[in-house]
Design a protein around this motif. Structure first.
Motif, mmCIF file in Angstrom:
data_model
loop_
_atom_site.group_PDB
_atom_site.id
_atom_site.type_symbol
_atom_site.label_atom_id
_atom_site.label_comp_id
_atom_site.label_asym_id
_atom_site.label_seq_id
_atom_site.Cartn_x
_atom_site.Cartn_y
_atom_site.Cartn_z
ATOM 1 N N GLU A 3 -5.957 -1.347 -7.062
ATOM 2 C CA GLU A 3 -5.059 -0.480 -6.289
ATOM 3 C C GLU A 3 -5.702 0.872 -6.003
ATOM 4 O O GLU A 3 -5.551 1.422 -4.905
ATOM 5 N N HIS A 24 -5.906 15.966 4.290
ATOM 6 C CA HIS A 24 -5.942 14.549 4.678
ATOM 7 C C HIS A 24 -6.595 14.359 6.044
ATOM 8 O O HIS A 24 -7.231 13.343 6.306
ATOM 9 N N ILE A 78 -7.917 0.338 -2.985
ATOM 10 C CA ILE A 78 -7.375 0.049 -1.648
ATOM 11 C C ILE A 78 -6.282 1.017 -1.193
ATOM 12 O O ILE A 78 -5.956 1.048 -0.019
ATOM 13 N N ALA A 79 -5.731 1.830 -2.116
ATOM 14 C CA ALA A 79 -4.575 2.658 -1.751
ATOM 15 C C ALA A 79 -4.871 3.535 -0.530
ATOM 16 O O ALA A 79 -4.034 3.669 0.354
ATOM 17 N N ALA A 80 -6.052 4.143 -0.485
ATOM 18 C CA ALA A 80 -6.351 5.068 0.612
ATOM 19 C C ALA A 80 -7.482 4.543 1.492
ATOM 20 O O ALA A 80 -8.033 5.289 2.291
ATOM 21 N N ALA A 81 -7.808 3.257 1.355
ATOM 22 C CA ALA A 81 -8.970 2.715 2.072
ATOM 23 C C ALA A 81 -8.774 2.781 3.586
ATOM 24 O O ALA A 81 -7.660 2.681 4.081
ATOM 25 N N ARG A 82 -9.894 2.990 4.281
ATOM 26 C CA ARG A 82 -9.874 2.905 5.743
ATOM 27 C C ARG A 82 -10.972 1.935 6.178
ATOM 28 O O ARG A 82 -11.987 1.819 5.496
ATOM 29 N N THR A 99 -12.992 4.697 1.732
ATOM 30 C CA THR A 99 -12.456 5.420 2.886
ATOM 31 C C THR A 99 -13.504 5.491 4.011
ATOM 32 O O THR A 99 -13.259 6.109 5.039
ATOM 33 N N ARG A 156 0.836 -1.206 0.000
ATOM 34 C CA ARG A 156 0.000 0.000 0.000
ATOM 35 C C ARG A 156 0.868 1.253 0.000
ATOM 36 O O ARG A 156 0.513 2.258 -0.623
ATOM 37 N N LEU A 166 -14.497 12.328 -0.991
ATOM 38 C CA LEU A 166 -14.667 13.215 -2.142
ATOM 39 C C LEU A 166 -14.629 12.435 -3.458
ATOM 40 O O LEU A 166 -13.708 11.678 -3.722
ATOM 41 N N MET A 172 1.688 1.837 -3.515
ATOM 42 C CA MET A 172 0.534 2.369 -4.259
ATOM 43 C C MET A 172 0.374 3.862 -3.994
ATOM 44 O O MET A 172 0.085 4.646 -4.888
ATOM 45 N N ARG A 194 -13.759 4.376 -4.808
ATOM 46 C CA ARG A 194 -12.556 4.781 -4.082
ATOM 47 C C ARG A 194 -12.921 5.630 -2.861
ATOM 48 O O ARG A 194 -12.363 5.458 -1.772
ATOM 49 N N ALA A 195 -13.887 6.546 -3.042
ATOM 50 C CA ALA A 195 -14.307 7.384 -1.915
ATOM 51 C C ALA A 195 -15.034 6.540 -0.872
ATOM 52 O O ALA A 195 -14.823 6.715 0.333
ATOM 53 N N ALA A 234 -10.341 14.488 5.406
ATOM 54 C CA ALA A 234 -10.807 13.207 4.874
ATOM 55 C C ALA A 234 -10.955 12.187 5.997
ATOM 56 O O ALA A 234 -11.938 11.451 6.061
ATOM 57 N N LYS A 235 -9.979 12.172 6.891
ATOM 58 C CA LYS A 235 -10.031 11.171 7.971
ATOM 59 C C LYS A 235 -11.178 11.461 8.934
ATOM 60 O O LYS A 235 -11.686 10.557 9.592
ATOM 61 N N GLY A 293 -7.223 11.196 2.276
ATOM 62 C CA GLY A 293 -6.850 10.926 3.661
ATOM 63 C C GLY A 293 -5.425 10.451 3.860
ATOM 64 O O GLY A 293 -5.067 10.006 4.947
ATOM 65 N N GLY A 353 -4.068 13.157 -1.135
ATOM 66 C CA GLY A 353 -4.260 13.852 0.139
ATOM 67 C C GLY A 353 -5.729 13.980 0.489
ATOM 68 O O GLY A 353 -6.132 13.742 1.630
#
Ligand SMILES: Nc1ncnc2c1ncn2[C@@H]1O[C@H](COP(=O)(O)OP(=O)(O)O)[C@@H](O)[C@H]1O
Ligand SMILES: [Mg+2]
Lengths: 307, 227
Positions: free
Chosen positions: B96, B72, B99-103, B146, A166, B81, A169, B142-143, B75-76, A185, A182
């Motif tokens: 990718e 960021h 999952i790159a920014a997934a939470r 998160t 990750r 967005l 990525m 993708r959004a 977003a958290k 998050g 950004g």
């Protein structure tokens, strides 16, 4: 020329290439991801070499020295990124060049102040001393083979890191759209510090490994830095794959050129003249190769997908 | 109140684009942010996310003031967005991108793949090779990955073929039915109004009208949204 000599020189070229790859990988990541030209990358190489030599001298263990070189170079990279580099991302390249050139001067003077002007020496660890027989009968140092193996391992590790994790990525995502990653998050500033420290650690590793082949001294990083820039320009700025191929190409062409060109010129000229002219041509060979490659592929062998 | 935007102003360099925008989204509501081209919808969204931090006014998310928080952090805190122009990462695969920014949270890869089966079929493909509609689905997925409390969609059906638009609207309706709070910008009133609980209309960087879709008469539509 015998097969044995050719093989030996080819391996020497590979070893030089691997070392250049360790330097170029960080340089190309930092340029590709953050858009930063970092002239102080050679200083991190020097930091790694000094850390390894000093710790090895103090503890008697090359391996502790190697760990220290990674830790010190990564720490120096992270600190420099936090204090100086992160202020440079949005500046133009001239500002970056000036500021990182100033860093070279500070690193060099700082090292001289800490260690004095005399070079340090680093012994090859007992495990890797000695030589193995090559086909054709020549003996080849185990240590140089180990450097080649270490480089291959790092290349594979980087491939996994960038391609499969990750973190990788996010680095690639940041390369194509920094604002967007950004907005989802990801703290891009921390990510940049990590990338910078990673590049620094690789440079430090290269310095430490080469430290056992040459003397460890202030200013050792800059000649390597220039070659590493040639490598990333040939390979395509931002591409790790390009850095690997470019580094091996430069390493092998430079090493074989120094062996073969004087002989080639010797066919036409007196031996003394041939040595001089051939030697001069050999030292220009990689720059001629760079010009040739750029004439055909202006963005290098593996141009990064974006930009 | 989940999102509370009060009197925000924002600029691009020296040129001011927002002169006082008020808007609120209650938990579980879908709010339509409307207005002709260039009236400030995208800028409002960028200001909420602190991509263009507002230079006056306040934005609060579930009571937390977003002032000074980098994007960021915003977003958290729970904003997902889906930007104008999709902005998928072209050099990453579909998988990718997701999952790159997934939470962690209720939204997982499986659920996104259920919502957009076309993404599942293309999971190993580079995002740059997707059609516009698929890229839009990817940007929404993708959004969602998160796990936001508020989903913001900026022109999510712009430039798409009618069939694909239907898929996107169906997904938006499903998200709303599941109770997700949504702030949505779109030009297709016939699809937008049935989904929306409330509407906010912007004119020249100011919020000019608030109300329910039922209150948005043909006159008002003509005055604020007609071309
Ligand atoms: N990047 C930018 N730089 C300067 N001005 C901009 C920029 N983006 C938008 N604007 C201006 O800000 C105003 C609002 O634009 P925008 O928020 O994109 O409107 P909308 O999304 O409602 O179409 C417009 O006058 C537009 O010209
Ligand atoms: Mg817009």
């Amino acid at each position: 020329m015998t097969l044995a000599l050719a093989l030996e020189q080819l391996l020497n070229g590979l070893q030089l290439g691997v070392m250049l790859f360790l330097m170029a990988a960080g340089l190309t990541l930092i340029f590709g991801v953050m858009g930063l030209i970092n002239l102080a990358h050679g200083s991190l190489y020097m930091v790694g070499a000094f850390a390894c030599a000093a710790v090895a001298a103090a503890t008697g263990s090359f391996w502790l020295g190697l760990v220290a070189s990674l830790a010190c170079a990564a720490a120096a990279g992270a600190i420099v990124e936090l204090l100086v580099i992160r202020r440079l991302y949005d500046r133009d390249h001239l500002d970056q060049v000036l500021a990182t050139f100033a860093l070279i001067l500070m690193f060099s003077e700082g090292t001289r102040w800490l260690f004095g002007s005399f070079p340090l020496y680093l012994d090859i660890p007992p495990l890797l001393q000695g030589a193995v027989a090559l086909p054709g009968g020549a003996q080849y140092p185990v240590y140089r083979l180990a450097i080649i193996a270490a480089g291959a391992l790092v290349a594979f590790g980087l491939y996994l890191l960038i391609g499969k994790t990750r973190l990788g990525m996010r680095i690639r995502a940041g390369e194509s759209d920094r604002e967007m990653i950004g907005a989802l998050g990801v703290d891009i500033r921390t990510l940049y510090t990590v990338v910078f420290a990673l590049g620094a650690a690789l440079a430090g590793l290269a310095g430490a490994m080469v430290g056992a082949l040459q003397s460890v001294q202030v200013g050792m990083g800059e000649p390597v830095l220039i070659l590493a820039f040639v490598v990333i320009v040939i390979g395509g700025i931002g591409s790790i794959k390009g850095a690997l191929l470019g580094a091996l190409l430069v390493g092998v062409v430079d090493t074989l050129g120094r062996l073969l060109l004087p002989k080639l010129v010797g066919v036409f000229l007196q031996p003394a003249q041939a040595g001089m002219i051939g030697g001069a041509a050999a030292s220009m060979l990689i720059y001629m190769m760079m010009a040739l490659i750029l004439a055909m592929k202006p963005r290098g062998l593996f141009p990064a997908a974006h930009a | 109140m989940l999102l509370d935007v009060s009197k925000i102003e924002a600029s691009y360099g020296a040129s001011q684009a927002l002169f006082g925008v008020d808007l609120a989204v209650e938990e579980g509501q879908a709010v339509a942010l409307m207005g002709r081209n260039g009236m400030g919808k995208t800028t409002t969204i960028r200001a909420i996310c602190n991509l263009n931090p507002p230079r006056a006014g306040s934005v609060r998310l579930a009571g937390t003031d977003l002032k000074g928080k980098p994007s960021h952090r915003v977003a958290k805190l729970g904003i997902g967005l889906v930007p104008e122009g999709r902005r998928c990462f072209p050099n990453l695969t579909v998988h990718e991108n997701l999952i790159a920014a997934a939470r962690p949270g209720a939204w997982s890869l499986e659920r996104v793949n259920d919502l957009f089966p076309r993404l599942a079929e293309r999971h190993a493909q580079m995002a740059r090779s997707l059609s516009g509609g698929e890229q839009q689905m990817l940007a929404i997925g993708r959004a969602l990955m998160t796990n936001p409390r508020l989903l913001i969609l900026d022109e999510a059906t712009e430039g798409l073929a009618p069939v694909i638009r239907q898929d996107i609207w169906a997904a938006i309706r499903k998200l709303k039915a599941e109770g997700l709070s949504i702030l949505v910008v779109d030009k297709t009133l016939s699809e937008l109004l049935p989904v929306a609980d409330r509407c906010v209309i912007l004119e020249n960087g100011r919020s000019a009208w608030h109300g329910t879709p039922a209150e948005l008469s043909a006159d008002l539509q003509d005055r604020y949204l007609g071309v």
